[in-house]
Design an enzyme around this catalytic site. Structure first.
Site, PDB file in Angstrom:
ATOM      1  N   ARG A  23       0.812  -1.226   0.000  1.00 16.69           N
ATOM      2  CA  ARG A  23       0.000   0.000   0.000  1.00 16.69           C
ATOM      3  C   ARG A  23       0.834   1.261   0.000  1.00 16.69           C
ATOM      4  O   ARG A  23       0.358   2.322  -0.346  1.00 16.69           O
ATOM      5  CB  ARG A  23      -0.909   0.025   1.226  1.00 16.69           C
ATOM      6  CG  ARG A  23      -1.875  -1.138   1.299  1.00 16.69           C
ATOM      7  CD  ARG A  23      -2.523  -1.194   2.655  1.00 16.69           C
ATOM      8  NE  ARG A  23      -1.496  -1.487   3.660  1.00 16.69           N
ATOM      9  CZ  ARG A  23      -1.703  -1.444   4.968  1.00 16.69           C
ATOM     10  NH1 ARG A  23      -2.879  -1.107   5.450  1.00 16.69           N
ATOM     11  NH2 ARG A  23      -0.729  -1.740   5.812  1.00 16.69           N
ATOM     12  N   GLN A  46       1.086  23.214  19.831  1.00 18.10           N
ATOM     13  CA  GLN A  46       0.546  23.940  18.681  1.00 18.10           C
ATOM     14  C   GLN A  46       1.227  23.411  17.429  1.00 18.10           C
ATOM     15  O   GLN A  46       2.408  23.068  17.456  1.00 18.10           O
ATOM     16  CB  GLN A  46       0.856  25.423  18.863  1.00 18.10           C
ATOM     17  CG  GLN A  46       0.394  26.322  17.767  1.00 18.10           C
ATOM     18  CD  GLN A  46       0.692  27.779  18.129  1.00 18.10           C
ATOM     19  OE1 GLN A  46       0.451  28.211  19.235  1.00 18.10           O
ATOM     20  NE2 GLN A  46       1.215  28.517  17.186  1.00 18.10           N
ATOM     21  N   ARG A  59      12.912  32.720   5.572  1.00 21.38           N
ATOM     22  CA  ARG A  59      12.178  33.088   6.784  1.00 21.38           C
ATOM     23  C   ARG A  59      13.131  32.914   7.955  1.00 21.38           C
ATOM     24  O   ARG A  59      13.702  31.857   8.150  1.00 21.38           O
ATOM     25  CB  ARG A  59      10.941  32.214   6.963  1.00 21.38           C
ATOM     26  CG  ARG A  59       9.875  32.456   5.906  1.00 21.38           C
ATOM     27  CD  ARG A  59       8.647  31.604   6.193  1.00 21.38           C
ATOM     28  NE  ARG A  59       7.672  31.692   5.142  1.00 21.38           N
ATOM     29  CZ  ARG A  59       6.545  32.390   5.205  1.00 21.38           C
ATOM     30  NH1 ARG A  59       6.255  33.082   6.288  1.00 21.38           N
ATOM     31  NH2 ARG A  59       5.702  32.395   4.203  1.00 21.38           N
ATOM     32  N   HIS A  62      14.341  33.471  13.602  1.00 25.45           N
ATOM     33  CA  HIS A  62      13.356  33.809  14.622  1.00 25.45           C
ATOM     34  C   HIS A  62      13.546  33.017  15.906  1.00 25.45           C
ATOM     35  O   HIS A  62      14.036  31.896  15.889  1.00 25.45           O
ATOM     36  CB  HIS A  62      11.940  33.506  14.109  1.00 25.45           C
ATOM     37  CG  HIS A  62      11.601  34.171  12.831  1.00 25.45           C
ATOM     38  ND1 HIS A  62      10.803  33.583  11.886  1.00 25.45           N
ATOM     39  CD2 HIS A  62      11.952  35.375  12.313  1.00 25.45           C
ATOM     40  CE1 HIS A  62      10.659  34.395  10.845  1.00 25.45           C
ATOM     41  NE2 HIS A  62      11.351  35.487  11.087  1.00 25.45           N
ATOM     42  N   LYS A  72      10.864  23.881  19.014  1.00 29.31           N
ATOM     43  CA  LYS A  72      10.187  23.659  17.733  1.00 29.31           C
ATOM     44  C   LYS A  72      10.670  22.357  17.116  1.00 29.31           C
ATOM     45  O   LYS A  72      11.863  22.050  17.154  1.00 29.31           O
ATOM     46  CB  LYS A  72      10.515  24.787  16.743  1.00 29.31           C
ATOM     47  CG  LYS A  72      10.049  26.144  17.150  1.00 29.31           C
ATOM     48  CD  LYS A  72      10.507  27.183  16.143  1.00 29.31           C
ATOM     49  CE  LYS A  72      10.160  28.576  16.598  1.00 29.31           C
ATOM     50  NZ  LYS A  72      10.721  29.590  15.702  1.00 29.31           N
ATOM     51  N   HIS A 119      15.892  30.150  14.685  1.00 31.71           N
ATOM     52  CA  HIS A 119      15.604  29.250  13.573  1.00 31.71           C
ATOM     53  C   HIS A 119      15.245  30.038  12.323  1.00 31.71           C
ATOM     54  O   HIS A 119      14.593  31.076  12.389  1.00 31.71           O
ATOM     55  CB  HIS A 119      14.421  28.336  13.943  1.00 31.71           C
ATOM     56  CG  HIS A 119      13.898  27.560  12.779  1.00 31.71           C
ATOM     57  ND1 HIS A 119      12.756  27.914  12.111  1.00 31.71           N
ATOM     58  CD2 HIS A 119      14.403  26.475  12.159  1.00 31.71           C
ATOM     59  CE1 HIS A 119      12.566  27.055  11.123  1.00 31.71           C
ATOM     60  NE2 HIS A 119      13.553  26.176  11.134  1.00 31.71           N
ATOM     61  N   TYR A 132       5.444  23.179  11.518  1.00 30.14           N
ATOM     62  CA  TYR A 132       6.052  23.465  12.820  1.00 30.14           C
ATOM     63  C   TYR A 132       5.189  22.846  13.907  1.00 30.14           C
ATOM     64  O   TYR A 132       3.980  23.078  13.933  1.00 30.14           O
ATOM     65  CB  TYR A 132       6.052  24.972  13.106  1.00 30.14           C
ATOM     66  CG  TYR A 132       6.952  25.834  12.300  1.00 30.14           C
ATOM     67  CD1 TYR A 132       8.123  26.335  12.859  1.00 30.14           C
ATOM     68  CD2 TYR A 132       6.629  26.204  11.006  1.00 30.14           C
ATOM     69  CE1 TYR A 132       8.945  27.173  12.144  1.00 30.14           C
ATOM     70  CE2 TYR A 132       7.457  27.039  10.286  1.00 30.14           C
ATOM     71  CZ  TYR A 132       8.608  27.529  10.857  1.00 30.14           C
ATOM     72  OH  TYR A 132       9.425  28.361  10.148  1.00 30.14           O
ATOM     73  N   ASP A 168      12.384  40.574   8.647  1.00 30.19           N
ATOM     74  CA  ASP A 168      13.550  39.696   8.695  1.00 30.19           C
ATOM     75  C   ASP A 168      14.816  40.407   8.200  1.00 30.19           C
ATOM     76  O   ASP A 168      15.895  40.203   8.734  1.00 30.19           O
ATOM     77  CB  ASP A 168      13.313  38.416   7.919  1.00 30.19           C
ATOM     78  CG  ASP A 168      12.306  37.491   8.599  1.00 30.19           C
ATOM     79  OD1 ASP A 168      11.910  37.771   9.754  1.00 30.19           O
ATOM     80  OD2 ASP A 168      11.926  36.484   7.977  1.00 30.19           O
TER      81      ASP A 168
END
Length: 176
Positions: A23, A46, A59, A62, A72, A119, A132, A168
């Protein structure tokens, strides 16, 4: 799951172990018991998705400031990214150093990024989606960052970014 320590303490490359048959395949992506047994307790509060249609989208870098710092688990579920972690913990022996891994839908790898580590990522393929899982949940007003091209870090990005937010691009130099 297989957990491989990266050059920065607490930054861990997580590989899945798919079980396949006619499968296709099935694999566990996150299990609090397996993470804890490997010495990396992590229970996400989250889950978020970053959609990035163009190659060269950057990105980061942060992080969330204390007392709302986050852990994270980052995974590329479509496309391919160059994922970077920078150690901003003053007491860490790797303070100011960075590590990176290529994450893609094909390799199904994830990077676990501890509190106090910034990150960011650069898309290497069009239509790159990044999942995330975060703990604790995001607290608005505690966002922070460092500049992606700060000479204090000398990150060897695989290409210059094509798309970068004003936020950024405007982060200040990191106080070395």
């Amino acid at each position: 799951m297989r957990f491989t320590e990266m050059e920065i303490a607490g930054v861990v490359l997580v590989d899945i172990e798919p079980q396949g048959d006619a499968r296709g395949a099935f694999a566990r992506l996150q299990c609090p018991d397996e993470f804890a047994a490997a010495g990396h307790p992590f229970v996400p509060a989250q889950t978020s998705l970053s959609r990035n249609p163009q190659v060269g989208t950057l990105r980061g870098l942060h992080y969330q400031s204390a007392p709302h710092a986050e852990v994270k688990l980052v995974r590329c579920v479509r496309g391919r990214i160059f994922d970077v972690a920078v150690d901003l913990r003053p007491a860490s022996p790797t303070h100011g150093r960075w590590t990176a891994a290529e994450l893609s839908a094909d390799n199904a790898r994830a990077l676990l990024i501890p509190q106090g580590v910034a990150h960011g990522f650069l898309t290497l393929a069009p239509e790159s989606d990044v999942l995330y899982q975060i703990a604790p949940r995001f607290e608005p007003g505690h966002e922070a960052g460092v500049r992606w091209d700060d000479p204090a870090f000398a990150i060897a990005w695989p290409m210059a970014p094509v798309i970068l937010s004003d936020r950024d691009a405007g982060y200040p130099d990191y106080p070395a």
